[in-house]
Design an enzyme around this catalytic site. Sequence first.
Site, PDB file in Angstrom:
ATOM      1  N   GLU A  52     -13.250   2.844   5.715  1.00 19.37           N
ATOM      2  CA  GLU A  52     -13.707   2.027   6.882  1.00 19.37           C
ATOM      3  C   GLU A  52     -15.051   2.184   6.954  1.00 19.37           C
ATOM      4  O   GLU A  52     -15.696   3.063   6.916  1.00 19.37           O
ATOM      5  CB  GLU A  52     -13.002   2.747   7.928  1.00 19.37           C
ATOM      6  CG  GLU A  52     -12.771   2.245   9.359  1.00 19.37           C
ATOM      7  CD  GLU A  52     -12.214   2.718  10.170  1.00 19.37           C
ATOM      8  OE1 GLU A  52     -12.822   2.565  11.731  1.00 19.37           O
ATOM      9  OE2 GLU A  52     -11.456   3.921  10.309  1.00 19.37           O
ATOM     10  N   ARG A 278      -6.829  16.133   0.521  1.00 17.65           N
ATOM     11  CA  ARG A 278      -8.374  15.746   0.619  1.00 17.65           C
ATOM     12  C   ARG A 278      -9.166  17.050   0.158  1.00 17.65           C
ATOM     13  O   ARG A 278      -8.855  18.122   0.081  1.00 17.65           O
ATOM     14  CB  ARG A 278      -8.668  15.184   2.102  1.00 17.65           C
ATOM     15  CG  ARG A 278      -8.656  16.232   3.128  1.00 17.65           C
ATOM     16  CD  ARG A 278      -8.935  15.850   4.394  1.00 17.65           C
ATOM     17  NE  ARG A 278      -8.653  14.474   4.792  1.00 17.65           N
ATOM     18  CZ  ARG A 278      -9.309  13.483   5.097  1.00 17.65           C
ATOM     19  NH1 ARG A 278     -10.851  13.738   5.366  1.00 17.65           N
ATOM     20  NH2 ARG A 278      -9.003  12.125   5.498  1.00 17.65           N
ATOM     21  N   LYS A 288     -16.236  12.115   9.628  1.00 14.87           N
ATOM     22  CA  LYS A 288     -17.231  11.326   9.805  1.00 14.87           C
ATOM     23  C   LYS A 288     -17.759  11.569  11.179  1.00 14.87           C
ATOM     24  O   LYS A 288     -19.055  11.355  11.426  1.00 14.87           O
ATOM     25  CB  LYS A 288     -16.797  10.048   9.519  1.00 14.87           C
ATOM     26  CG  LYS A 288     -16.743   9.418   7.922  1.00 14.87           C
ATOM     27  CD  LYS A 288     -16.584   7.695   8.102  1.00 14.87           C
ATOM     28  CE  LYS A 288     -15.450   7.518   7.287  1.00 14.87           C
ATOM     29  NZ  LYS A 288     -15.012   6.301   7.375  1.00 14.87           N
TER      30      LYS A 288
HETATM   31  P1  ATP Z   1     -12.680  10.730   8.266  1.00 18.69           P
HETATM   32  O1  ATP Z   1     -11.360  11.147   8.514  1.00 18.69           O
HETATM   33  O2  ATP Z   1     -13.756  11.996   7.921  1.00 18.69           O
HETATM   34  O3  ATP Z   1     -13.214   9.437   9.382  1.00 18.69           O
HETATM   35  P2  ATP Z   1     -11.677   8.863   6.639  1.00 18.69           P
HETATM   36  O4  ATP Z   1     -10.485   9.295   5.914  1.00 18.69           O
HETATM   37  O5  ATP Z   1     -11.076   8.001   7.812  1.00 18.69           O
HETATM   38  O6  ATP Z   1     -12.709   9.959   6.921  1.00 18.69           O
HETATM   39  P3  ATP Z   1     -12.269   6.431   5.203  1.00 18.69           P
HETATM   40  O7  ATP Z   1     -13.427   5.417   5.154  1.00 18.69           O
HETATM   41  O8  ATP Z   1     -10.883   5.829   5.948  1.00 18.69           O
HETATM   42  O9  ATP Z   1     -12.493   7.734   5.741  1.00 18.69           O
HETATM   43  O10 ATP Z   1     -11.943   6.665   3.571  1.00 18.69           O
HETATM   44  C1  ATP Z   1     -11.827   5.972   2.677  1.00 18.69           C
HETATM   45  C2  ATP Z   1     -10.893   6.707   1.492  1.00 18.69           C
HETATM   46  O11 ATP Z   1     -11.317   8.007   1.155  1.00 18.69           O
HETATM   47  C3  ATP Z   1      -9.533   7.106   2.136  1.00 18.69           C
HETATM   48  O12 ATP Z   1      -8.617   6.539   1.082  1.00 18.69           O
HETATM   49  C4  ATP Z   1      -9.500   8.173   2.335  1.00 18.69           C
HETATM   50  O13 ATP Z   1      -8.198   8.827   2.189  1.00 18.69           O
HETATM   51  C5  ATP Z   1     -10.517   9.003   1.299  1.00 18.69           C
HETATM   52  N1  ATP Z   1     -11.100  10.331   1.794  1.00 18.69           N
HETATM   53  C6  ATP Z   1     -11.676  10.538   3.005  1.00 18.69           C
HETATM   54  N2  ATP Z   1     -12.145  11.758   3.038  1.00 18.69           N
HETATM   55  C7  ATP Z   1     -11.806  12.347   1.895  1.00 18.69           C
HETATM   56  C8  ATP Z   1     -11.791  13.613   1.484  1.00 18.69           C
HETATM   57  N3  ATP Z   1     -12.213  14.618   2.012  1.00 18.69           N
HETATM   58  N4  ATP Z   1     -11.164  13.980   0.087  1.00 18.69           N
HETATM   59  C9  ATP Z   1     -10.628  12.886  -0.533  1.00 18.69           C
HETATM   60  N5  ATP Z   1     -10.402  11.714   0.004  1.00 18.69           N
HETATM   61  C10 ATP Z   1     -11.097  11.009   1.155  1.00 18.69           C
HETATM   62 MG    MG Z   2      -9.485   6.646   7.371  1.00 18.89          MG
END
Ligand code: ATP
Ligand code: MG
Length: 580
Positions: A52, A278, A288
Amino acid sequence: MTPPAAGPAGTPDTRDAETGSDAPLDFIRTIVAADVAAQKHGGRVATRFPPEPNGYLHIGHAKSICLNFGVASEYGGTCNMRFDDTNPTTEEVEYVDAIQADVRWLGFDWGDRLYYASDYFEQLYGYAVRLIEQGRAYVDDLDAEAIREYRGTLTAPGRESPHRDRSAADNLDLFGRMRAGEFPDGSKVLRAKIDMASGNMNLRDPTLYRIRRAAHHRTGATWCVYPMYDFTHALSDAIEQITHSLCTLEFEDHRPLYDWVVREADAPSRPQQIEFARLNLSYTVLSKRKLLRLVADGHVSGWDDPRMPTLVGMRRRGYPPGAIRVFCDRIGMAKRENVVDVAALEHAVREELNRTSPRVMAVLRPLKVVIENYPEGQVEELDVINNPEDAEAGTRKVPFSRVLYLDRADFHEDPPKKFFRLAPDREVRLRCAYFVTCVGVVKDEQGEVVELRCTYDPATRGGSAPDGRKVKATLHWVSAEHALPAVVRQYERLFVDEHPGESREFLEALNPDSLEVIDTCQVEPSVAGAIVGTRYQFERLGYFCVDPESTGEQLVFNRTVSLRDAWAKIARATKMKTGG
Ligand code: ATP
Ligand code: MG
């Protein structure tokens, strides 16, 4: 089975090439391998990385990137780059650009498969219409608070909305008018008609569309209704014919909804969602929201502050992308959340830098040394080894002259027992140069040592004595006249708590000493003109990388990692695989 080395995803086979890994397949690759063998999806493998665009990528995302691109590459498949841009208010073009640069920097290439969920808005709207026509979705007039209240709890079933049984014709009419902008924000939503008594809260008639008058970074003011994440994500996967939709564990409870959406909307393909744990890192925050807070409140200089766990931060700090890939490979795939020791990441960085970075000499806090018996005005170009780990790296010339700088830390006027470096009347080796003996100390009015007087032994040129006599220390040095001034920024961990945010507010765990700026540094002249991003080992000090704030007059270096490797010791003690 042996997966093909590199598939059309155009990425290196990072798993095997870099780690020599012959470890058994992780649970995701086991599933993919079985699907390929069974010709599921026609034997095709298609993955995607779906960020995102509401922040910069961090090391957690790197795990997901390495997994998605890695699996595609290993099984001859493809990996799409897709922006999950359904939330118009938090997303920005700055992030879209930065994310693409980061994925490329990490070493992956999506070719021409760059997609945006927002490109599917019209198609998604069509799927919503189809759900309405089939009696699978309805327009609800309840406001957000009422919807929450009607939803029930984990122990009590929800209640059906009074608008749940509207006719398809009414719903189509209302949904069309929602899109046309006839209703104010928040006054109506489109909901899936599933089961208000479901044990899975996600299936209690989840919202599919909401009204939101906000400009979108790509579609501008075209839309005032925006699809929700679960609906969008499942259908985007299906539209792109993704075979394996790999996501993090928090989506496990969303999987029944994911499957419902692709099935009931009669989507063009049936991707399989698989969840993995994760990445969590000790002494690090990876949310984030928290990273944004650090930037917005000025606790760091920006998303690319070298203390940040973002990919831009790590790049600026000097972490090689290959080391990040190796780290992601080593931590593997788990089905349960755990915390990885940040020292394991630093270890991977050190390992690569030890192999690849040229050695140079730099003095952080200079102490002037005059070699009394060295001819005034004479300069010798001495041959110094570039990298003892890399025979092909050769040698370079480093000027030696009568006035040198040593590091203050390498001299002690009254040396304690285990201090073997320079002291009055003591002889030490200057790296690749000569043996020198301290014969005098010059002090200022405050009694501070400001200069050392030494003599050298001309017979020890190159750093060894023909008579076989030994010294206990080898020091780095620079020639005062030839050295270049530089600024060095040394970093410690940004947080002092192993699990920031666990026992107290994460900002309270910030390390007040995470940045130390040393503006007295003197570096040997061979680094003149080094371009931003060049990495060196400063002998005996650590690994350093040229910062973008360097100017023609003054180089600025970030310390990437120190030489001390706590993880190697831990790994040896517990016989863990360090890949070394
Ligand atoms: P946050 O929860 O910090 O906002 P997010 O998961 O919403 O992070 P996205 O931009 O949606 O961030 O993530 C893109 C991809 O990266 C998704 O498939 C997500 O599952 C993966 N991802 C995000 N954080 C992690 C992590 N700490 N370990 C592994 N994969 C991750
Ligand atoms: Mg997400």
